[in-house]
Scaffold this motif. Structure first.
Motif, mmCIF file in Angstrom:
data_model
loop_
_atom_site.group_PDB
_atom_site.id
_atom_site.type_symbol
_atom_site.label_atom_id
_atom_site.label_comp_id
_atom_site.label_asym_id
_atom_site.label_seq_id
_atom_site.Cartn_x
_atom_site.Cartn_y
_atom_site.Cartn_z
ATOM 1 N N ALA A 129 0.905 -1.144 0.055
ATOM 2 C CA ALA A 129 -0.061 -0.131 -0.034
ATOM 3 C C ALA A 129 1.039 1.207 -0.052
ATOM 4 C CB ALA A 129 -0.952 0.048 1.230
ATOM 5 N N ARG A 130 2.139 1.196 0.781
ATOM 6 C CA ARG A 130 2.809 2.475 0.861
ATOM 7 C C ARG A 130 3.528 2.577 -0.262
ATOM 8 N NH1 ARG A 130 4.683 5.409 5.154
ATOM 9 N NH2 ARG A 130 6.714 6.509 4.132
ATOM 10 N N GLU A 131 3.959 1.493 -1.161
ATOM 11 C CA GLU A 131 4.374 1.714 -2.491
ATOM 12 C C GLU A 131 3.534 2.100 -3.538
ATOM 13 O OE1 GLU A 131 6.033 -2.217 -3.410
ATOM 14 O OE2 GLU A 131 7.629 -1.863 -1.817
ATOM 15 N N ILE A 132 2.283 1.796 -3.370
ATOM 16 C CA ILE A 132 1.284 2.389 -4.546
ATOM 17 C C ILE A 132 0.977 4.004 -4.157
ATOM 18 C CG2 ILE A 132 -1.124 2.262 -5.061
ATOM 19 C CD1 ILE A 132 -1.112 -0.781 -4.485
ATOM 20 N N ALA A 133 0.914 4.325 -2.937
ATOM 21 C CA ALA A 133 0.822 5.574 -2.447
ATOM 22 C C ALA A 133 1.844 6.519 -2.663
ATOM 23 C CB ALA A 133 0.578 5.856 -0.993
ATOM 24 N N GLU A 134 3.109 5.911 -2.438
ATOM 25 C CA GLU A 134 4.316 6.856 -2.999
ATOM 26 C C GLU A 134 4.344 7.056 -4.407
ATOM 27 O OE1 GLU A 134 7.728 5.215 -1.410
ATOM 28 O OE2 GLU A 134 7.148 5.451 0.746
ATOM 29 N N HIS A 135 4.121 5.945 -5.326
ATOM 30 C CA HIS A 135 4.038 6.071 -6.737
ATOM 31 C C HIS A 135 2.932 7.109 -7.033
ATOM 32 C CE1 HIS A 135 3.235 4.977 -10.749
ATOM 33 N NE2 HIS A 135 1.786 4.948 -10.503
ATOM 34 N N TRP A 136 1.604 7.212 -6.536
ATOM 35 C CA TRP A 136 0.566 8.306 -6.809
ATOM 36 C C TRP A 136 1.021 9.540 -6.321
ATOM 37 C CZ3 TRP A 136 -2.367 8.017 -10.856
ATOM 38 C CH2 TRP A 136 -2.659 6.626 -11.356
ATOM 39 N N LEU A 137 1.610 9.643 -5.143
ATOM 40 C CA LEU A 137 2.196 10.917 -4.663
ATOM 41 C C LEU A 137 3.133 11.442 -5.457
ATOM 42 C CD1 LEU A 137 2.037 10.508 -0.612
ATOM 43 C CD2 LEU A 137 0.399 11.995 -2.083
ATOM 44 N N LYS A 138 4.043 10.851 -6.075
ATOM 45 C CA LYS A 138 5.152 11.385 -7.064
ATOM 46 C C LYS A 138 4.300 11.516 -8.390
ATOM 47 C CE LYS A 138 8.830 8.483 -5.405
ATOM 48 N NZ LYS A 138 9.225 6.858 -5.486
ATOM 49 N N ARG A 139 3.224 10.897 -8.752
ATOM 50 C CA ARG A 139 2.320 11.183 -10.111
ATOM 51 C C ARG A 139 1.986 12.643 -9.787
ATOM 52 N NH1 ARG A 139 0.246 7.622 -13.840
ATOM 53 N NH2 ARG A 139 -0.616 9.400 -14.253
ATOM 54 N N VAL A 140 1.491 12.803 -8.517
ATOM 55 C CA VAL A 140 1.101 14.302 -8.682
ATOM 56 C C VAL A 140 1.967 15.269 -7.896
ATOM 57 C CG1 VAL A 140 -1.429 13.468 -8.115
ATOM 58 C CG2 VAL A 140 0.031 14.046 -5.939
ATOM 59 N N GLY A 141 3.202 14.853 -8.233
ATOM 60 C CA GLY A 141 4.511 15.998 -8.056
ATOM 61 C C GLY A 141 4.677 16.237 -6.779
ATOM 62 N N LEU A 142 4.148 15.125 -5.536
ATOM 63 C CA LEU A 142 4.439 15.503 -4.138
ATOM 64 C C LEU A 142 5.400 14.327 -3.836
ATOM 65 C CD1 LEU A 142 0.911 16.423 -3.079
ATOM 66 C CD2 LEU A 142 2.987 17.922 -3.195
ATOM 67 N N GLY A 143 6.163 13.785 -4.443
ATOM 68 C CA GLY A 143 7.303 12.605 -3.968
ATOM 69 C C GLY A 143 7.953 13.246 -2.680
ATOM 70 N N HIS A 144 8.050 14.610 -2.649
ATOM 71 C CA HIS A 144 9.166 15.041 -1.614
ATOM 72 C C HIS A 144 8.103 15.362 -0.235
ATOM 73 C CE1 HIS A 144 7.131 18.289 -3.679
ATOM 74 N NE2 HIS A 144 7.836 19.305 -2.701
ATOM 75 N N ARG A 145 6.892 15.171 -0.296
ATOM 76 C CA ARG A 145 6.199 15.773 0.737
ATOM 77 C C ARG A 145 5.520 14.584 1.428
ATOM 78 N NH1 ARG A 145 5.692 21.130 1.703
ATOM 79 N NH2 ARG A 145 5.403 20.191 3.670
ATOM 80 N N ILE A 146 5.746 13.337 0.918
ATOM 81 C CA ILE A 146 4.916 12.255 1.396
ATOM 82 C C ILE A 146 4.433 12.106 3.001
ATOM 83 C CG2 ILE A 146 5.445 10.933 -0.445
ATOM 84 C CD1 ILE A 146 7.165 9.044 1.262
ATOM 85 N N ASP A 147 5.374 12.730 3.756
ATOM 86 C CA ASP A 147 5.542 12.525 5.234
ATOM 87 C C ASP A 147 4.821 13.713 5.741
ATOM 88 O OD1 ASP A 147 6.068 9.885 5.609
ATOM 89 O OD2 ASP A 147 8.430 10.500 5.116
#
Lengths: 261, 215
Positions: A129-147
């Motif tokens: 789930a975390r990997e999927i979530a990180e993938h999508w957050l990167k897709r919306v340009g938020l890979g650096h703000r996941i936490d």
């Protein structure tokens, strides 16, 4: 138009009242797989109510809404029995929704917001789930703000988390409810860019919007609602052309013409 | 001072009864109050009315009256109850009515959009409560609730009037032997204070712990 062209979302004679006020007065609409449909119209025309009926946030009694052939709020059969809680939750997981006011979970970080449905509803293991979530957050340009917690993010960033949270569930259709209305003007573009990208990737979307220019660029079809009815619809160019013969549509669009020129 | 030292061993038994009654009341009222509080907010109309009626009635009755009503009222109904459990039941009813209101207040403070967002990703009602509503509501629930716990400890002194030998009653019994009222009541007051002050400290700690959730 055979059986295989059954619409992904089919709405028939949908009516909805709040007390004595009838807000939707018989809506017929179809959205096919991969289509992007925008709903525009003056405030109070019922657009948001329509959208909220599609995942049964508003309870409709009359008419029918089917997703992939399944009635949204009611069990199949003649006596129209409301779906039970679990059944309804299962149906709702098939639609993604992005809200005007973001509605992120404030006690959870960005990545936890996206993970929640994956873990609880899709029953994915935490790590996956975390990997999927990180993938999508990167897709919306938020890979650096996941936490980051929602309160630490700008409005535009929050809304992009909201989009990631909805699409990570792999819904059949994504519902967007005036998702840029609560944003400062300079933040609108970053959110619309994400939506445009999703549209290009073939996500089926039904969106209520006040961004007429965006609706014209990004939609396959635009539906103009007025006073609880579909007043006009068609591909963007066609709809704009109808303004000559549809007084209400003309009046509605003219406000944007003057304000944008 | 001597009187206090003399009394201390006698008070320990009562002290443990007071803690025991308080703990039972806190646990039972929390469980009942949570369920009824959720019913008050999300339940069907008739259920809401019943919970509302229960809460308003109980909160409108002095706790001492409630204790006597349970103690003298239950046996005629065919429910045999000793003074200890009559006290626990009465205090639990009283506390539960308060917990209901704390729960209602805490849940109502959460924007409606939170429930809707939970629905939209397909969470069931119980999952929405667990993962979305309760974690946010807990911050508003805890401070008044912990204050309420101190009320339960203080209120438990009333069951001495049913003859239960709690801290209060054991103080009275020692005074009955020594006729030195003031030092013993001071000692009793100090013990109650010590329990409740440590609870207040906990409350403050918990408040800070959850302060990170912003509105």
């Amino acid at each position: 138009m055979g059986e295989n062209r059954r619409p992904l979302l089919g709405i028939e004679s949908l009516r909805k009242s709040f007390g004595k006020v009838e807000v939707l007065k018989g809506i017929d609409m179809a959205v096919h797989k991969g289509e992007v449909v925008s709903v525009i119209g003056p405030s109070g025309s019922g657009k948001t109510t329509l959208l909220r009926c599609v995942n049964f946030l508003e309870i409709y009694e009359r008419g029918s809404i089917r997703i992939d052939g399944q009635e949204v709020g009611y069990r199949d059969g003649d006596n129209r029995q409301r779906r039970g809680e679990t059944d309804l939750a299962r149906m709702r997981a098939e639609t993604g929704m992005v809200f005007q006011s973001f509605n992120l979970f404030p006690h959870l970080t960005a990545v936890q917001n996206v993970m929640l449905g994956l873990v609880k509803v899709r029953r994915k293991p935490k790590q996956e789930a975390r990997e999927i979530a990180e993938h999508w957050l990167k897709r919306v340009g938020l890979g650096h703000r996941i936490d980051s917690l929602p309160a630490e993010l700008s409005g535009g960033q929050q809304q992009r988390v909201g989009i990631a949270r909805a699409v990570a569930m792999e819904p059949k259709i994504l519902l967007l409810d005036e998702i840029t209305s609560a944003l400062d003007p300079e933040l609108v573009t970053e959110v619309l860019d994400v939506v445009r990208q999703l549209a290009e990737d073939g996500m089926t979307m039904l969106m209520v919007t006040h961004e007429i220019a965006f609706a014209r660029d990004a939609s396959d079809r635009i539906v103009f609602m007025d006073d609880g009815r579909v007043s006009a619809e068609g591909p963007p160019g066609e709809l704009m052309a109808q303004a000559g013969s549809n007084e209400r549509l003309d009046a509605f669009l003219s406000r944007f013409r003057t304000s944008h020129l | 001072m001597d009187a206090m030292l003399y009394a201390l061993p006698f008070l320990m038994k009562g002290f443990s009864i007071t803690l025991w009654v308080s703990a039972l009341v806190v646990v039972f009222s929390l469980a009942a109050g949570l369920v009824l509080g959720v019913a008050l907010v999300y339940g069907p109309r008739p259920l809401q009315w019943i919970v509302r009626l229960f809460s308003d009635c109980i909160r409108g009755i002095p706790i001492l009256v409630l204790i006597f009503v349970v103690y003298y009222g239950f046996p005629p109904l065919g429910i045999s109850i000793n003074s200890f459990w009559a006290g626990v039941v009465a205090l639990t009813l009283f506390k539960a009515a308060q917990v209901i209101e704390y729960v209602r207040g805490a849940i109502s403070s959460i924007p409606r959009g939170q429930m809707e967002a939970g629905k939209a990703i397909g969470l069931t009602f119980v999952q929405r409560l667990q993962s979305v509503i309760f974690p946010q509501a807990v911050r508003r629930f805890l401070p008044p609730w912990i204050n309420g716990v101190t009320d339960a400890v203080k209120g438990s002194a009333l069951i001495s009037l049913l003859g239960v030998v709690d801290l209060m009653q054991s103080i009275n019994e020692v005074i009955g032997r020594t006729y030195e009222a003031m030092p013993l009541y001071l000692l009793g007051a100090f013990i109650y204070f010590a329990i409740n002050y440590s609870l207040s400290l906990t409350s403050r700690f918990v408040e800070r712990r959850y302060a990170y959730i912003r509105d």
